[in-house]
Scaffold this active site. Structure first.
Site, PDB file in Angstrom:
ATOM      1  N   ASP A  67      -2.859  -4.181  -0.505  1.00  0.00           N
ATOM      2  CA  ASP A  67      -2.125  -3.112  -1.786  1.00  0.00           C
ATOM      3  C   ASP A  67      -1.611  -4.173  -2.921  1.00  0.00           C
ATOM      4  O   ASP A  67      -1.510  -5.557  -2.664  1.00  0.00           O
ATOM      5  CB  ASP A  67      -1.109  -2.395  -1.302  1.00  0.00           C
ATOM      6  N   ASN A 135       9.491   4.808   5.903  1.00  0.00           N
ATOM      7  CA  ASN A 135       9.094   6.397   6.121  1.00  0.00           C
ATOM      8  C   ASN A 135       7.706   6.494   6.728  1.00  0.00           C
ATOM      9  O   ASN A 135       7.232   7.658   6.721  1.00  0.00           O
ATOM     10  CB  ASN A 135       9.084   6.894   4.681  1.00  0.00           C
ATOM     11  N   HIS A 137       5.029   4.547   6.124  1.00  0.00           N
ATOM     12  CA  HIS A 137       3.806   4.481   5.299  1.00  0.00           C
ATOM     13  C   HIS A 137       3.181   3.089   5.809  1.00  0.00           C
ATOM     14  O   HIS A 137       3.719   2.409   6.427  1.00  0.00           O
ATOM     15  CB  HIS A 137       4.200   3.941   3.733  1.00  0.00           C
ATOM     16  N   GLU A 142       1.673   6.927   1.305  1.00  0.00           N
ATOM     17  CA  GLU A 142       3.040   7.341   1.681  1.00  0.00           C
ATOM     18  C   GLU A 142       2.853   8.871   2.275  1.00  0.00           C
ATOM     19  O   GLU A 142       1.873   9.260   2.286  1.00  0.00           O
ATOM     20  CB  GLU A 142       3.770   7.474   0.090  1.00  0.00           C
TER      21      GLU A 142
HETATM   22  C1  F6R Z   1       2.903  -4.555   2.114  1.00  0.00           C
HETATM   23  C2  F6R Z   1       2.602  -3.267   2.837  1.00  0.00           C
HETATM   24  C3  F6R Z   1       3.471  -2.317   3.279  1.00  0.00           C
HETATM   25  C4  F6R Z   1       4.551  -3.257   4.351  1.00  0.00           C
HETATM   26  C5  F6R Z   1       5.746  -2.119   4.411  1.00  0.00           C
HETATM   27  C6  F6R Z   1       6.782  -3.093   5.400  1.00  0.00           C
HETATM   28  O1  F6R Z   1       1.469  -5.186   1.891  1.00  0.00           O
HETATM   29  O2  F6R Z   1       1.346  -2.815   2.902  1.00  0.00           O
HETATM   30  O3  F6R Z   1       3.173  -1.362   3.774  1.00  0.00           O
HETATM   31  O4  F6R Z   1       3.973  -3.574   5.332  1.00  0.00           O
HETATM   32  O5  F6R Z   1       6.385  -1.718   3.447  1.00  0.00           O
HETATM   33  O6  F6R Z   1       7.492  -3.849   4.494  1.00  0.00           O
HETATM   34  P1  F6R Z   1       8.253  -4.919   5.082  1.00  0.00           P
HETATM   35  O7  F6R Z   1       7.335  -5.876   6.203  1.00  0.00           O
HETATM   36  O8  F6R Z   1       8.792  -5.738   4.158  1.00  0.00           O
HETATM   37  O9  F6R Z   1       9.414  -4.514   6.011  1.00  0.00           O
END
Ligand code: F6R
Length: 242
Positions: A67, A135, A137, A142
């Site tokens: 992303d 959440n 994702h 989401e």
């Molecule tokens: C980032 C991504 C997100 C993160 C998720 C967890 O490229 O795709 O899905 O993996 O938000 O983020 P952290 O590791 O910061 O808790």
């Protein structure tokens, strides 16, 4: 999903780095799917340490990130391009032209299927790294997103913007939109590794184990894939019995 439990987040990140290294050593022209965020950062640093010691060769490796934010320049300190450059790419011998993040350059906002086509043209993702949002994702898919989605533009959930605001001056600076590989893009990977660490992920990890695949918990769709490994630390597993 195969669950591998570890005591500490350092052990999880070492195990994640070992999986990435094993993949690259077994297939020097591997196609890797990469995540940003706090969970894989230390694993990327392990790869850098390994590179300095062993010169593991990344010259034929191709990477696709999950992303990227909409509305901030790729050179901005908070772009996911910058994150990858400063945590990994700048310190190994990967070719810049072999590293991809979704972007809106020269494409219609609505149709980002070029990204999935490019992944397919490179042979598909051999190993996809994932973290999970509080959440549920994965990427920026989401709750509520379709299972059959390919790369697309999304509006970020407020909880996601709050969690990611630690990297920005104020929450108002956090972009409201992003581009993300879809659930189907992720499920197209040959192998997937999901790393889950810290107490803040304990509730979602418990739900992930308990719930049937549904759009209310995007990560639950990983249960429909035949080759998923979940690396979890004791804090994230703290709500499980035993
Ligand atoms: C980032 C991504 C997100 C993160 C998720 C967890 O490229 O795709 O899905 O993996 O938000 O983020 P952290 O590791 O910061 O808790």
């Amino acid at each position: 999903m195969e669950i591998k439990r570890f005591k500490t987040k350092e052990e999880v990140t070492k195990a994640l780095a070992e999986m990435l290294l094993a993949q690259v050593k077994a297939k020097p022209n591997s196609v890797l799917g990469l995540a940003t965020g706090s969970t894989p950062t230390l694993a990327y640093h392990e790869l850098v340490k390994d590179y300095l010691l062993n010169q593991t060769d990344y010259s034929k490796v191709v990477t696709f990130n999950l992303d990227e934010y909409v509305g901030i320049d790729s050179k901005d300190k908070n772009s996911y391009r910058t994150f990858m450059d400063i945590n990994l790419f700048n310190y190994i011998n990967i070719k810049n032209e072999n590293t991809f993040l979704p972007n809106l350059n020269n494409v219609d906002d609505i149709d980002l299927s070029y990204y999935d086509e490019h992944i397919n043209n490179c042979g598909g993702i051999d190993l996809q790294v994932l973290g999970i949002g509080e959440n549920g994702h994965i990427g920026f898919n989401e709750p509520g997103d379709d299972m059959d989605s390919l790369t697309h533009r999304v509006i970020l959930a407020e909880n996601t913007r709050e969690n990611n605001s630690i990297y920005f001056e104020t929450i108002d600076d956090v972009p409201t939109e992003a581009l993300t590989m879809g659930i189907q893009s992720i499920l197209n990977a040959k192998k997937i590794v999901l790393a889950i660490t810290k107490k803040t992920k304990a509730k979602i990890f418990k739900r992930l184990l308990e719930e049937e695949p549904s759009s209310s918990l995007p990560a639950s769709y990983l249960k429909t894939h035949a080759n998923v490994v979940v690396l979890v630390d004791a804090e994230a597993a703290s709500l499980l019995e035993g």
